[in-house]
Design an enzyme around this catalytic site. Structure first.
Site, PDB file in Angstrom:
ATOM      1  N   GLU A  71      -1.174  -1.366  -4.813  1.00  0.00           N
ATOM      2  CA  GLU A  71      -2.302  -0.209  -4.965  1.00  0.00           C
ATOM      3  C   GLU A  71      -2.144   0.568  -6.089  1.00  0.00           C
ATOM      4  O   GLU A  71      -1.121   1.240  -6.051  1.00  0.00           O
ATOM      5  CB  GLU A  71      -2.908   0.150  -3.857  1.00  0.00           C
ATOM      6  CG  GLU A  71      -4.032   1.064  -3.941  1.00  0.00           C
ATOM      7  CD  GLU A  71      -4.731   1.287  -2.763  1.00  0.00           C
ATOM      8  OE1 GLU A  71      -5.119   0.457  -1.595  1.00  0.00           O
ATOM      9  OE2 GLU A  71      -4.968   2.668  -2.256  1.00  0.00           O
ATOM     10  N   ASP A 108      -2.782   0.845   9.872  1.00  0.00           N
ATOM     11  CA  ASP A 108      -2.808   1.041   8.213  1.00  0.00           C
ATOM     12  C   ASP A 108      -2.028   0.049   7.430  1.00  0.00           C
ATOM     13  O   ASP A 108      -1.953   0.276   6.145  1.00  0.00           O
ATOM     14  CB  ASP A 108      -2.473   2.589   7.888  1.00  0.00           C
ATOM     15  CG  ASP A 108      -0.920   2.658   8.566  1.00  0.00           C
ATOM     16  OD1 ASP A 108      -0.418   1.901   9.374  1.00  0.00           O
ATOM     17  OD2 ASP A 108      -0.380   4.062   8.522  1.00  0.00           O
ATOM     18  N   ASP A 168       0.899  -1.164  -0.025  1.00  0.00           N
ATOM     19  CA  ASP A 168       0.017   0.089   0.015  1.00  0.00           C
ATOM     20  C   ASP A 168       1.032   1.156   0.032  1.00  0.00           C
ATOM     21  O   ASP A 168       1.588   1.760   1.158  1.00  0.00           O
ATOM     22  CB  ASP A 168      -0.805  -0.103   1.150  1.00  0.00           C
ATOM     23  CG  ASP A 168      -1.842   1.124   1.407  1.00  0.00           C
ATOM     24  OD1 ASP A 168      -2.407   1.864   0.434  1.00  0.00           O
ATOM     25  OD2 ASP A 168      -2.155   1.610   2.497  1.00  0.00           O
TER      26      ASP A 168
END
Lengths: 174, 174
Positions: free
Chosen positions: B68, B141, B7
């Site tokens: 991503e 996260d 990510d």
């Protein structure tokens, strides 16, 4: 002082190497456009760009690298590719242990033409003149990479001169 | 099938490695957030990220990498950093000879929760459940990186199953 200028792009990435010192005529070492195939996978394109830039750094041994700073205000698709290509260029320089400086397009234009709003033709004219080239650099879109390198030489020079002057002043007051 | 999910982010980059096969419970191998200092020069930050990701790939030997996909529709500053960090991740994978696949945030959400509009809490809940973790992954996260890896395992599996089914059908009709 040998500088590699990089005008980042995923499909066409302009690269130019210039020898020079602030206030003197620069010398063109090499200029080219690194291309990657838009039909290839992104990972292969970034890898091809990384290999081309690393080979260029190994061959011409610049002392620093100037990369155009990317803004996300224009075409979204193009900008993402430009940001990715710029990251590869900055990383290739960092991996070779070279200092990297980024400049905005208007800083570069102002450095070589005196105006931050100069158009592409004006930048090409000045790059041709400043490097005393017999004809405009080819491919045409590689001129920006040379302008970046010239901008960096002049800016670096200014900063170095200010530093030197400061040191002299400090030294003289002792 | 071992997958590294990334990510991307310049200040915080979530990375997670998952072992799994389509239709089976996955296994968490490792999860962490790679941080770089916002006060450092961009070139040093990209270099630090590259080194951390390359070390992670060397240590855990994933067979493929899921990153991503970045869009330029939100905060411009953040997006440029994300695009640059994403490029570093894709390049690190390509340099290690690994195949890279990118997924949009809504593809990832749909894969793990059934809805492309799921919120962060829902994604975290499902990642925790799908990997049979005793507690939500930390840092919080980093859950998105695990969701990316799970999405890739399932998607890859679906594609592999369709291919296998097609081959069986073709074989059977002979």
């Amino acid at each position: 002082m040998r500088v590699l200028g990089v005008d980042p792009g995923l499909t066409r990435c302009g690269v130019g190497v210039v020898d020079g010192e602030p206030g003197r005529v620069g010398r063109l070492v090499t200029v080219e456009v690194v291309r990657t195939d838009p039909d290839d996978e992104l990972s292969l394109r970034l890898l091809a760009l990384d290999e081309a830039l690393s080979a260029l750094i190994a061959e011409h041994q610049p002392q620093s690298v100037a990369v155009e700073r990317v803004f996300a205000q224009h075409n979204v698709r193009t900008v993402m590719g430009t940001a990715q290509a710029g990251a590869v260029a900055i990383l290739a320089a960092a991996r070779a242990g070279l200092p990297v400086q980024t400049y905005t397009p208007s800083e570069v234009k102002a450095a070589v033409t005196g105006s931050g709003q100069a158009d592409k033709a004006q930048v090409t004219t000045m790059v041709t003149r400043l490097l005393r080239l017999p004809a405009p650099p080819k491919p045409a879109d590689a001129a920006d990479a040379l302008a970046l390198a010239i901008c960096h030489i002049w800016r670096g020079g200014t900063q170095a001169k200010i530093r030197a002057a400061t040191l002299r002043t400090v030294g003289g007051s002792r």
